[in-house]
Design a protein around this motif. Structure first.
Motif, PDB file in Angstrom:
ATOM      1  N   TYR A 181       3.001   5.466  11.462  1.00 52.63           N
ATOM      2  CA  TYR A 181       3.499   4.135  11.795  1.00 52.63           C
ATOM      3  C   TYR A 181       2.408   3.078  11.689  1.00 52.63           C
ATOM      4  O   TYR A 181       2.413   2.106  12.411  1.00 52.63           O
ATOM      5  CB  TYR A 181       4.107   4.128  13.200  1.00 52.63           C
ATOM      6  CG  TYR A 181       5.372   4.945  13.270  1.00 52.63           C
ATOM      7  CD1 TYR A 181       6.487   4.592  12.531  1.00 52.63           C
ATOM      8  CD2 TYR A 181       5.437   6.076  14.060  1.00 52.63           C
ATOM      9  CE1 TYR A 181       7.639   5.341  12.580  1.00 52.63           C
ATOM     10  CE2 TYR A 181       6.598   6.825  14.124  1.00 52.63           C
ATOM     11  CZ  TYR A 181       7.694   6.450  13.374  1.00 52.63           C
ATOM     12  OH  TYR A 181       8.836   7.184  13.422  1.00 52.63           O
ATOM     13  N   PHE A 182       1.479   3.275  10.803  1.00 50.80           N
ATOM     14  CA  PHE A 182       0.419   2.290  10.615  1.00 50.80           C
ATOM     15  C   PHE A 182       0.909   1.210   9.654  1.00 50.80           C
ATOM     16  O   PHE A 182       1.149   1.502   8.488  1.00 50.80           O
ATOM     17  CB  PHE A 182      -0.818   2.942   9.986  1.00 50.80           C
ATOM     18  CG  PHE A 182      -1.746   3.625  10.931  1.00 50.80           C
ATOM     19  CD1 PHE A 182      -1.275   4.434  11.942  1.00 50.80           C
ATOM     20  CD2 PHE A 182      -3.110   3.494  10.791  1.00 50.80           C
ATOM     21  CE1 PHE A 182      -2.137   5.086  12.794  1.00 50.80           C
ATOM     22  CE2 PHE A 182      -3.985   4.143  11.632  1.00 50.80           C
ATOM     23  CZ  PHE A 182      -3.499   4.939  12.638  1.00 50.80           C
ATOM     24  N   PRO A 183       1.073  -0.018  10.121  1.00 49.02           N
ATOM     25  CA  PRO A 183       1.299  -1.108   9.165  1.00 49.02           C
ATOM     26  C   PRO A 183      -0.043  -1.387   8.488  1.00 49.02           C
ATOM     27  O   PRO A 183      -0.852  -2.130   8.988  1.00 49.02           O
ATOM     28  CB  PRO A 183       1.764  -2.279  10.023  1.00 49.02           C
ATOM     29  CG  PRO A 183       1.795  -1.805  11.424  1.00 49.02           C
ATOM     30  CD  PRO A 183       1.182  -0.453  11.483  1.00 49.02           C
ATOM     31  N   ASN A 184      -0.289  -0.741   7.403  1.00 49.54           N
ATOM     32  CA  ASN A 184      -1.610  -0.623   6.802  1.00 49.54           C
ATOM     33  C   ASN A 184      -1.788  -1.616   5.660  1.00 49.54           C
ATOM     34  O   ASN A 184      -1.970  -1.237   4.520  1.00 49.54           O
ATOM     35  CB  ASN A 184      -1.755   0.815   6.302  1.00 49.54           C
ATOM     36  CG  ASN A 184      -3.180   1.196   6.051  1.00 49.54           C
ATOM     37  OD1 ASN A 184      -4.098   0.474   6.386  1.00 49.54           O
ATOM     38  ND2 ASN A 184      -3.367   2.339   5.432  1.00 49.54           N
ATOM     39  N   ARG A 185      -1.713  -2.918   5.982  1.00 46.55           N
ATOM     40  CA  ARG A 185      -1.802  -3.924   4.924  1.00 46.55           C
ATOM     41  C   ARG A 185      -3.204  -4.486   4.757  1.00 46.55           C
ATOM     42  O   ARG A 185      -3.499  -5.130   3.771  1.00 46.55           O
ATOM     43  CB  ARG A 185      -0.813  -5.047   5.203  1.00 46.55           C
ATOM     44  CG  ARG A 185       0.636  -4.559   5.193  1.00 46.55           C
ATOM     45  CD  ARG A 185       1.547  -5.581   5.724  1.00 46.55           C
ATOM     46  NE  ARG A 185       1.292  -5.734   7.161  1.00 46.55           N
ATOM     47  CZ  ARG A 185       2.118  -6.297   8.003  1.00 46.55           C
ATOM     48  NH1 ARG A 185       3.244  -6.802   7.580  1.00 46.55           N
ATOM     49  NH2 ARG A 185       1.833  -6.397   9.282  1.00 46.55           N
ATOM     50  N   SER A 186      -4.050  -4.281   5.754  1.00 47.32           N
ATOM     51  CA  SER A 186      -5.411  -4.798   5.659  1.00 47.32           C
ATOM     52  C   SER A 186      -6.332  -3.857   6.431  1.00 47.32           C
ATOM     53  O   SER A 186      -5.888  -3.047   7.245  1.00 47.32           O
ATOM     54  CB  SER A 186      -5.510  -6.208   6.265  1.00 47.32           C
ATOM     55  OG  SER A 186      -5.339  -6.147   7.669  1.00 47.32           O
ATOM     56  N   GLU A 187      -7.616  -3.993   6.173  1.00 45.79           N
ATOM     57  CA  GLU A 187      -8.603  -3.175   6.877  1.00 45.79           C
ATOM     58  C   GLU A 187      -8.550  -3.443   8.384  1.00 45.79           C
ATOM     59  O   GLU A 187      -8.621  -2.522   9.195  1.00 45.79           O
ATOM     60  CB  GLU A 187      -9.998  -3.482   6.325  1.00 45.79           C
ATOM     61  CG  GLU A 187     -11.090  -2.628   6.916  1.00 45.79           C
ATOM     62  CD  GLU A 187     -12.456  -2.928   6.312  1.00 45.79           C
ATOM     63  OE1 GLU A 187     -13.437  -2.383   6.846  1.00 45.79           O
ATOM     64  OE2 GLU A 187     -12.549  -3.704   5.340  1.00 45.79           O
TER      65      GLU A 187
END
Length: 181
Positions: free
Chosen positions: A140-146
């Motif tokens: 569930y990581f909204p992984n759009r940026s570092e």
């Protein structure tokens, strides 16, 4: 607005979703806990639509029922950001049903208390394994940026550390119980 509204806005800020997708995410996520039913999600979505915080689009499907996909609007993002910044953080919650359960076990035989603690220890170990696997898979990581990845990495660290502390307490409890005469 209530927390469910902001939970929905946060999920939609990550990506467009159906109401069903939101319910599944809330059920599975250790962070977005909420035990409501689908009706509450859809009621909140209608209110968010009326407020202009979300939009929806009907997606037609040939082999399945059509579905409504919701997206956050700019005003929804602004409301979410305002809520994040203006809402006072809550103190950590330490109320645990298990503490009530164990608090009345003091007159029982040590072996029975130890059995109860062993079962609890196993549950805590399972939670640690689940959270570590979720973190590893970044489910569930909204992984759009570092930065966003780092925030979610730290959220899962918090969860794992809480369970690790609970495990250490349980182990010490069991060891101390065994040392009693």
């Amino acid at each position: 607005m209530v927390t469910i509204d902001f939970t929905i806005l946060g999920m939609l800020n990550w990506k467009p979703m159906t109401g069903y997708d939101m319910k599944r995410m809330m059920q599975d996520s250790p962070v977005m806990y909420w035990s409501g039913n689908n009706n509450q999600i859809y009621k909140a979505l209608v209110q968010l639509l009326d407020m202009g915080y979300v939009t929806n689009e009907l997606q037609y499907q040939e082999s399945a029922p059509n579905k409504k996909v919701y997206s956050i609007t700019d005003s929804g993002r602004a409301a979410l950001e305002a809520w994040i910044l203006e809402t006072e953080p809550e103190s950590p919650e330490f109320k645990k049903a298990f503490l009530i359960q164990i608090s009345w076990a003091g007159l029982m035989e040590k072996e029975k208390i130890d059995q109860l603690l062993a079962r609890y220890e196993e549950q805590v170990r399972e939670q640690i394994a689940m959270r570590q696997e979720e973190k590893r898979r970044q489910k569930y990581f909204p992984n759009r940026s570092e930065q966003e990845h780092y925030v979610w990495d730290q959220i899962y660290d918090n969860l794992c550390q809480s369970y690790e502390a609970e495990l250490q307490w349980t182990v010490r409890f069991r060891e101390g119980l065994k040392a009693l005469k």
